[in-house]
Scaffold this motif. Structure first.
Motif, PDB file in Angstrom:
ATOM      1  N   GLU A  38       6.004   0.322  -2.594  1.00  0.00           N
ATOM      2  CA  GLU A  38       4.647  -0.108  -2.913  1.00  0.00           C
ATOM      3  C   GLU A  38       3.612   0.868  -2.368  1.00  0.00           C
ATOM      4  O   GLU A  38       2.594   1.136  -3.016  1.00  0.00           O
ATOM      5  CB  GLU A  38       4.390  -1.513  -2.363  1.00  0.00           C
ATOM      6  N   HIS A  39       3.845   1.396  -1.175  1.00  0.00           N
ATOM      7  CA  HIS A  39       2.918   2.390  -0.624  1.00  0.00           C
ATOM      8  C   HIS A  39       2.822   3.603  -1.548  1.00  0.00           C
ATOM      9  O   HIS A  39       1.734   4.146  -1.773  1.00  0.00           O
ATOM     10  CB  HIS A  39       3.370   2.829   0.770  1.00  0.00           C
ATOM     11  N   ILE A  40       3.963   4.035  -2.076  1.00  0.00           N
ATOM     12  CA  ILE A  40       3.966   5.194  -2.972  1.00  0.00           C
ATOM     13  C   ILE A  40       3.150   4.896  -4.227  1.00  0.00           C
ATOM     14  O   ILE A  40       2.299   5.688  -4.645  1.00  0.00           O
ATOM     15  CB  ILE A  40       5.410   5.598  -3.330  1.00  0.00           C
ATOM     16  N   PHE A  41       3.388   3.735  -4.835  1.00  0.00           N
ATOM     17  CA  PHE A  41       2.664   3.370  -6.051  1.00  0.00           C
ATOM     18  C   PHE A  41       1.167   3.201  -5.790  1.00  0.00           C
ATOM     19  O   PHE A  41       0.333   3.560  -6.620  1.00  0.00           O
ATOM     20  CB  PHE A  41       3.222   2.082  -6.656  1.00  0.00           C
ATOM     21  N   MET A  42       0.833   2.617  -4.642  1.00  0.00           N
ATOM     22  CA  MET A  42      -0.557   2.292  -4.356  1.00  0.00           C
ATOM     23  C   MET A  42      -1.319   3.462  -3.732  1.00  0.00           C
ATOM     24  O   MET A  42      -2.545   3.405  -3.605  1.00  0.00           O
ATOM     25  CB  MET A  42      -0.641   1.091  -3.394  1.00  0.00           C
ATOM     26  N   GLY A  43      -0.597   4.500  -3.294  1.00  0.00           N
ATOM     27  CA  GLY A  43      -1.258   5.612  -2.633  1.00  0.00           C
ATOM     28  C   GLY A  43      -1.778   5.257  -1.258  1.00  0.00           C
ATOM     29  O   GLY A  43      -2.767   5.817  -0.776  1.00  0.00           O
ATOM     30  N   SER A  70      -2.426   1.463   7.095  1.00  0.00           N
ATOM     31  CA  SER A  70      -3.451   0.628   6.468  1.00  0.00           C
ATOM     32  C   SER A  70      -3.108  -0.851   6.594  1.00  0.00           C
ATOM     33  O   SER A  70      -4.008  -1.706   6.682  1.00  0.00           O
ATOM     34  CB  SER A  70      -3.611   1.006   4.991  1.00  0.00           C
ATOM     35  N   VAL A  71      -1.815  -1.184   6.596  1.00  0.00           N
ATOM     36  CA  VAL A  71      -1.404  -2.579   6.749  1.00  0.00           C
ATOM     37  C   VAL A  71      -1.666  -3.042   8.175  1.00  0.00           C
ATOM     38  O   VAL A  71      -2.157  -4.161   8.403  1.00  0.00           O
ATOM     39  CB  VAL A  71       0.085  -2.756   6.379  1.00  0.00           C
ATOM     40  N   ARG A  72      -1.354  -2.184   9.150  1.00  0.00           N
ATOM     41  CA  ARG A  72      -1.650  -2.518  10.548  1.00  0.00           C
ATOM     42  C   ARG A  72      -3.152  -2.729  10.737  1.00  0.00           C
ATOM     43  O   ARG A  72      -3.578  -3.685  11.399  1.00  0.00           O
ATOM     44  CB  ARG A  72      -1.151  -1.387  11.448  1.00  0.00           C
ATOM     45  N   PRO A 116       0.964 -15.235  17.589  1.00  0.00           N
ATOM     46  CA  PRO A 116       1.726 -14.078  17.106  1.00  0.00           C
ATOM     47  C   PRO A 116       1.476 -13.772  15.625  1.00  0.00           C
ATOM     48  O   PRO A 116       1.311 -14.667  14.799  1.00  0.00           O
ATOM     49  CB  PRO A 116       3.179 -14.499  17.337  1.00  0.00           C
ATOM     50  N   TYR A 117       1.464 -12.492  15.321  1.00  0.00           N
ATOM     51  CA  TYR A 117       1.443 -11.991  13.952  1.00  0.00           C
ATOM     52  C   TYR A 117       2.164 -10.653  13.955  1.00  0.00           C
ATOM     53  O   TYR A 117       2.329 -10.025  15.017  1.00  0.00           O
ATOM     54  CB  TYR A 117       0.006 -11.847  13.425  1.00  0.00           C
ATOM     55  N   PHE A 118       2.613 -10.217  12.795  1.00  0.00           N
ATOM     56  CA  PHE A 118       3.469  -9.038  12.735  1.00  0.00           C
ATOM     57  C   PHE A 118       3.140  -8.191  11.512  1.00  0.00           C
ATOM     58  O   PHE A 118       2.564  -8.677  10.542  1.00  0.00           O
ATOM     59  CB  PHE A 118       4.951  -9.455  12.671  1.00  0.00           C
ATOM     60  N   VAL A 119       3.533  -6.932  11.590  1.00  0.00           N
ATOM     61  CA  VAL A 119       3.431  -6.007  10.461  1.00  0.00           C
ATOM     62  C   VAL A 119       4.837  -5.485  10.183  1.00  0.00           C
ATOM     63  O   VAL A 119       5.459  -4.847  11.036  1.00  0.00           O
ATOM     64  CB  VAL A 119       2.462  -4.849  10.760  1.00  0.00           C
ATOM     65  N   ASP A 120       5.319  -5.790   8.987  1.00  0.00           N
ATOM     66  CA  ASP A 120       6.720  -5.536   8.608  1.00  0.00           C
ATOM     67  C   ASP A 120       6.852  -4.214   7.862  1.00  0.00           C
ATOM     68  O   ASP A 120       6.184  -3.992   6.850  1.00  0.00           O
ATOM     69  CB  ASP A 120       7.202  -6.702   7.730  1.00  0.00           C
ATOM     70  N   ALA A 121       7.728  -3.348   8.367  1.00  0.00           N
ATOM     71  CA  ALA A 121       8.163  -2.174   7.607  1.00  0.00           C
ATOM     72  C   ALA A 121       9.237  -2.678   6.657  1.00  0.00           C
ATOM     73  O   ALA A 121      10.406  -2.796   7.011  1.00  0.00           O
ATOM     74  CB  ALA A 121       8.709  -1.105   8.547  1.00  0.00           C
ATOM     75  N   ASP A 122       8.822  -3.007   5.455  1.00  0.00           N
ATOM     76  CA  ASP A 122       9.645  -3.791   4.539  1.00  0.00           C
ATOM     77  C   ASP A 122      10.672  -2.924   3.818  1.00  0.00           C
ATOM     78  O   ASP A 122      10.306  -1.967   3.128  1.00  0.00           O
ATOM     79  CB  ASP A 122       8.711  -4.477   3.534  1.00  0.00           C
ATOM     80  N   ASN A 140      12.948   6.986   5.043  1.00  0.00           N
ATOM     81  CA  ASN A 140      11.510   6.699   4.998  1.00  0.00           C
ATOM     82  C   ASN A 140      10.969   5.952   6.205  1.00  0.00           C
ATOM     83  O   ASN A 140       9.774   5.639   6.250  1.00  0.00           O
ATOM     84  CB  ASN A 140      11.169   5.928   3.719  1.00  0.00           C
ATOM     85  N   VAL A 141      11.808   5.656   7.193  1.00  0.00           N
ATOM     86  CA  VAL A 141      11.375   4.803   8.300  1.00  0.00           C
ATOM     87  C   VAL A 141      10.356   5.483   9.203  1.00  0.00           C
ATOM     88  O   VAL A 141       9.508   4.806   9.812  1.00  0.00           O
ATOM     89  CB  VAL A 141      12.595   4.337   9.134  1.00  0.00           C
ATOM     90  N   GLU A 142      10.384   6.806   9.277  1.00  0.00           N
ATOM     91  CA  GLU A 142       9.548   7.529  10.237  1.00  0.00           C
ATOM     92  C   GLU A 142       8.070   7.153  10.114  1.00  0.00           C
ATOM     93  O   GLU A 142       7.386   6.923  11.108  1.00  0.00           O
ATOM     94  CB  GLU A 142       9.723   9.035  10.034  1.00  0.00           C
ATOM     95  N   LYS A 143       7.577   7.074   8.885  1.00  0.00           N
ATOM     96  CA  LYS A 143       6.152   6.824   8.678  1.00  0.00           C
ATOM     97  C   LYS A 143       5.729   5.417   9.103  1.00  0.00           C
ATOM     98  O   LYS A 143       4.542   5.147   9.277  1.00  0.00           O
ATOM     99  CB  LYS A 143       5.778   7.067   7.215  1.00  0.00           C
ATOM    100  N   PHE A 144       6.707   4.494   9.267  1.00  0.00           N
ATOM    101  CA  PHE A 144       6.394   3.107   9.615  1.00  0.00           C
ATOM    102  C   PHE A 144       6.430   2.840  11.126  1.00  0.00           C
ATOM    103  O   PHE A 144       5.928   1.812  11.568  1.00  0.00           O
ATOM    104  CB  PHE A 144       7.394   2.157   8.949  1.00  0.00           C
TER     105      PHE A 144
END
Length: 450
Positions: free
Chosen positions: A74-79, A84-86, A101-107, A113-117
């Protein structure tokens, strides 16, 4: 030194491993009992989303942790970028004074591709689907079987009607299906931990991207492999029977789903003590959006087992945005109609990545010409998921679910309309989360949580 003087090297390794595990479990970030994964593809609905969680807490006393999620695809498609999610999540909770508590998921991340998350996420859904079914070597399998010889005897699981019994041949087949994938999950978890320098994050392992559901015997083997990899998994997403289509109700027998849910809960509860896994370990239901016929069974299971669950609902916020645009009339309705017409021209491109979770009858899709004549009410009622509404069109809804890529290509033309029509969009987003998801699943569980 006196304590260790009589230890063999194997004793020492076992002793240190035990305390390492319990040290990690003590200091890792813990996921609360109830959590709901929410997507926001254009990053503009955080306030409306969180207000639904706040309303649930105020109306019922039940706290559900919001988990903002957005996949690499989705990040790729949305640019966009994971940061930005954080940013959206942090700004939203500050604005509404959410001190829970709240969380930001590297989905659905993988090694490539994990490095960028890593810097912006505190929840990682490890996607090892490409390793499922990849054979392991005979030596690896024999070594695993030797270390887990108990799997070849009847394994009693509290809550299951009969013991799990595996032959050597069955165990070998199961290991060839899953062992490489769980080994990869272990590598990925250790890489994330190494970069972060700590375990202050939630790990989810997704094994739902398979053709057939995991029977209890196979899930037991998966859990044994997770335990051996020392992954402090808090969420496991297995494959369930039936079709869990995007933004649509469950297609299958809810009673079969309920039996699988019960068995899986029993297996996870057993695994917590058997494999030293976190006591916050719980199931995840992926594609959980709008599974109205399943929610009573999920609620019943949570109450009977006094356990938790993670429901992932990515995508429905986007649909609520389009409903709001249509209701706004004028330019909002016009751009919603244009979006549909342009999307139809790229039907195969839009649907191909989601084939496993779509079931669209193209003969029942309205033409672009038909939609161009719709009123605001007709468009909204065709898209909004109210099955009893004679204007509701499930094929139209599924297709609009994947048409967000066209909206992204429209750029500012589309996002300007989102900004201009928030008074119409926000109530739809909030009602979608609260009325269709949070309240039906969790609303009656206040006493249990307390």
């Amino acid at each position: 030194f006196a304590l260790f003087s009589g230890f063999t090297s194997d004793d020492l390794i076992q002793y240190l491993t035990y305390y390492q595990i319990h040290f990690l479990l003590e200091f890792m970030k813990r996921l609360p009992r109830f959590s709901l994964g929410i997507g926001d593809r254009f990053g503009r609905q955080g306030l409306a989303q969180l207000r639904a969680f706040i309303k649930l807490r105020e109306q019922t006393g039940v706290v559900v942790a919001p988990v903002w999620n957005k996949s690499n695809r989705e990040h790729i498609f949305m640019g966009t970028h994971p940061q930005s999610v954080r940013l959206e999540a942090d700004i939203t909770v500050q604005a509404l004074d959410w001190n829970l508590p709240y969380f930001v998921d590297a989905d659905h991340v993988a090694q490539q591709n994990v490095e960028k998350f890593i810097s912006s996420s505190d929840f990682f859904t490890l996607d090892v689907a490409e390793f499922m079914g990849r054979p392991s070597s005979d030596l690896e399998i024999e070594d695993f079987m030797a270390r887990h010889a108990y799997l070849l005897s009847p394994v009693e699981i509290e809550g299951l009607e009969s013991p799990i019994t595996l032959t050597k041949e069955h165990l070998r087949v199961y290991l060839n299906v899953t062992l490489a994938a769980i080994r990869e999950a272990g590598k990925l978890y250790r890489y994330i931990r190494g970069v972060k320098g700590h375990d202050d994050f939630v790990v989810e392992i997704s094994v739902d991207e398979t053709v057939t559901p995991q029977q209890p015997a196979l899930l037991l083997v998966i859990l044994a492999a997770i335990g051996e990899e020392r992954i402090p998994v808090q969420v496991l997403a297995p494959k369930f029977s039936g079709r869990l289509k995007k933004g649509m109700d469950y297609a299958g027998d809810p009673q079969v789903f309920a039996r699988q849910l019960d068995a899986n809960i029993c297996l996870l509860r057993d695994a917590i003590s058997r494999y030293d896994l976190p006591d916050s370990l719980k199931l995840s239901v992926h594609y959980g959006s709008d599974k109205f016929s399943l929610y009573p069974f999920i609620t019943d299971a949570l109450r009977r087992h006094h356990t938790g669950i993670h429901i992932k609902t990515a995508g429905t916020t986007w649909l609520a945005e389009v409903v709001g645009l249509a209701l706004s009339g004028g330019e909002g309705l016009a751009i919603a109609k244009e979006l549909y017409g342009r999307a139809l021209l790229q039907f195969d491109f839009l649907c191909q990545p989601y084939q496993a979770s779509l079931e669209i009858d193209t003969a029942r899709l309205p033409t672009a010409e038909m939609v161009s004549q719709w009123t605001s009410e007709q468009f909204a009622r065709a898209l909004r998921h109210v099955p009893e509404d004679p204007l509701f069109n499930g094929n139209f809804r599924q297709f609009m679910h994947v048409a967000y890529k066209i909206a992204a290509k429209m750029g500012p033309r589309f996002t300007v309309q989102l900004e201009a029509n928030q008074e119409w969009i926000e109530p739809e987003v909030m009602a979608n989360l609260y009325d269709h998801h949070l309240l039906p699943i969790f609303g009656s569980l206040g006493q249990m949580e307390a």
